[in-house]
Write an enzyme that holds these catalytic residues in place. Structure first.
Site, mmCIF file in Angstrom:
data_model
loop_
_atom_site.group_PDB
_atom_site.id
_atom_site.type_symbol
_atom_site.label_atom_id
_atom_site.label_comp_id
_atom_site.label_asym_id
_atom_site.label_seq_id
_atom_site.Cartn_x
_atom_site.Cartn_y
_atom_site.Cartn_z
ATOM 1 N N SER A 1 36.163 -10.248 -17.603
ATOM 2 C CA SER A 1 37.127 -10.575 -16.556
ATOM 3 C C SER A 1 36.674 -11.829 -15.836
ATOM 4 C CB SER A 1 37.246 -9.419 -15.561
ATOM 5 O OG SER A 1 38.260 -9.676 -14.611
ATOM 6 N N GLU A 2 37.599 -12.792 -15.624
ATOM 7 C CA GLU A 2 37.223 -14.107 -15.111
ATOM 8 C C GLU A 2 36.577 -14.076 -13.731
ATOM 9 O OE1 GLU A 2 41.525 -15.040 -16.384
ATOM 10 O OE2 GLU A 2 40.293 -13.236 -16.647
ATOM 11 N N ASN A 3 36.790 -13.003 -12.965
ATOM 12 C CA ASN A 3 36.223 -12.964 -11.617
ATOM 13 C C ASN A 3 34.770 -12.487 -11.592
ATOM 14 O OD1 ASN A 3 37.270 -10.355 -12.331
ATOM 15 N ND2 ASN A 3 37.095 -9.731 -10.196
#
Length: 364
Positions: free
Chosen positions: A213-215
């Site tokens: 997940s990019e976060n």
């Protein structure tokens, strides 16, 4: 004035600013409106005429591939939120709350951190510190009564006896099931919002994948039970999630370094249009409100295999697979395969090809 850069580019611009690097080159957004310039940054009163438009990016070729130059970002003030600080200014974060906070803290001339707890030096183990105190100028404890954290998308695990009305329409399930067949054992996978997020429900038996997940989360688990919801544990779509044994947590810039460096094996995401040469448009319809392109431009420029899952036609029957896209591009020649409810279509140098195993329609 509001500039909308790709999310990974923004993370790296902030990280570079904090590290004293004035600019860098990236393949992200090469050949798009970000590269060419002209995207509105500020409108005149009335909201129709553009007062300030983005400038074209300088570009260079490295190893036969096009890159654009992005300038770093610093701020007069950086306002960040951490879980705890000691009186020396060292900060730690919980869960995925690291995201942009650590890089923002380093890029501010004056950094102010709001924390839930302030402790004495030595309470936080040196190896657990996410932001050293050298970057932090002031800390203050959150006022009493203000610690309740807002959850934007409260998502929980469905029980076996959940209302069947929440089931997928048959045509969408067909897309998801076929997309899940693209996932092979040991792959690192990034899934866009919407239909792609359902793929893990249909992964073949014996196949284990790592969801990124990019976060700032690698090894994302399923949605939590109601009792286990943690507002500091969300995915890039702002949904509450869980971790799995072996998961890791990190900053947004680290996450996009994984993506930009080609360490993610496959990306599955939606689209509004795909061209016969693999051009992708999935982030803006001119004249409509847009919050930004998120991490899509970074993902499709990374060199990972890109699978598009979408309905074959738009509302009203307009085709979404075209000779050339009419909407602003997310990436040029980046799509490898298209999966719709009617067909599986490969993008090749010779054009679009039906490899077989389609979704239930005929060529006609």
């Amino acid at each position: 004035e509001v500039e909308l850069p790709p999310q990974g580019t923004l993370a790296e611009r902030v990280r570079a600013g904090g590290a004293g690097v004035p600019a860098f080159f990236t393949a992200t957004a090469a050949g798009t409106l970000i590269h060419e310039g002209g995207f509105p940054i500020k409108f005149r009163p009335g909201g129709k005429e553009v007062e300030i438009a983005s400038k074209p990016r300088e570009s260079r070729s490295f190893g036969g591939r096009d890159y654009i130059m992005e300038e770093s970002i610093t701020g007069d003030f950086a306002l960040v939120k951490a879980y705890a600080a000691d009186t020396r200014g060292n900060l730690i974060f919980r869960g995925t709350a690291n995201n942009f906070n650590a890089d923002m803290a380093k890029a501010g001339r004056i950094t102010i951190a709001e924390v839930e707890e302030i402790v004495e030096p030595g309470t936080i183990a040196p190896g657990d510190i996410h932001v050293p105190g050298i970057y932090v100028d002031r800390v203050f404890k959150s006022p009493a009564g203000s610690l309740q954290k807002r959850i934007e998308r409260r998502t929980v695990r469905r029980t076996e006896d959940a209302d069947a009305s929440g089931a997928l329409p048959a045509f969408r399930e067909r897309i998801v099931r076929r997309a899940a067949q693209e996932l092979q054992d040991g792959m690192y996978v990034n899934l866009g919002i919407g239909i792609p997020t359902l793929c893990p429900n249909f992964v073949p038996k014996g196949v284990t994948i790592e969801l990124q997940s990019e976060n700032g989360l690698l090894g994302m688990g399923p949605y939590p039970d109601e009792a286990d919801i943690d507002p500091d544990m969300i995915n890039a779509g702002k949904e509450t999630v869980t971790t799995l044994p072996g998961s890791s947590l990190f900053s947004s810039s680290e996450s996009f370094a994984m993506i930009r460096g080609g360490h993610v094996d496959i990306t599955i995401l939606g689209a509004m249009q795909v061209a016969s040469n693999g051009d992708l448009a999935n982030w803006i319809i001119p004249g409509k409100m847009v919050k930004g392109m998120g991490g899509a431009m970074d993902l499709v420029a990374s060199g990972s295999r890109v699978i598009v899952t979408m309905e074959h036609c738009a509302k009203g029957g307009a085709p979404k697979i075209l000779k050339s896209c009419t909407l602003p591009l997310t990436g040029r020649s980046v799509v490898d395969r298209i999966i719709t409810e009617l067909a599986v279509i490969d993008v090749t140098p010779e054009g679009l090809v039906l490899p077989g195993g389609g979704g239930g329609g005929t060529v006609d």
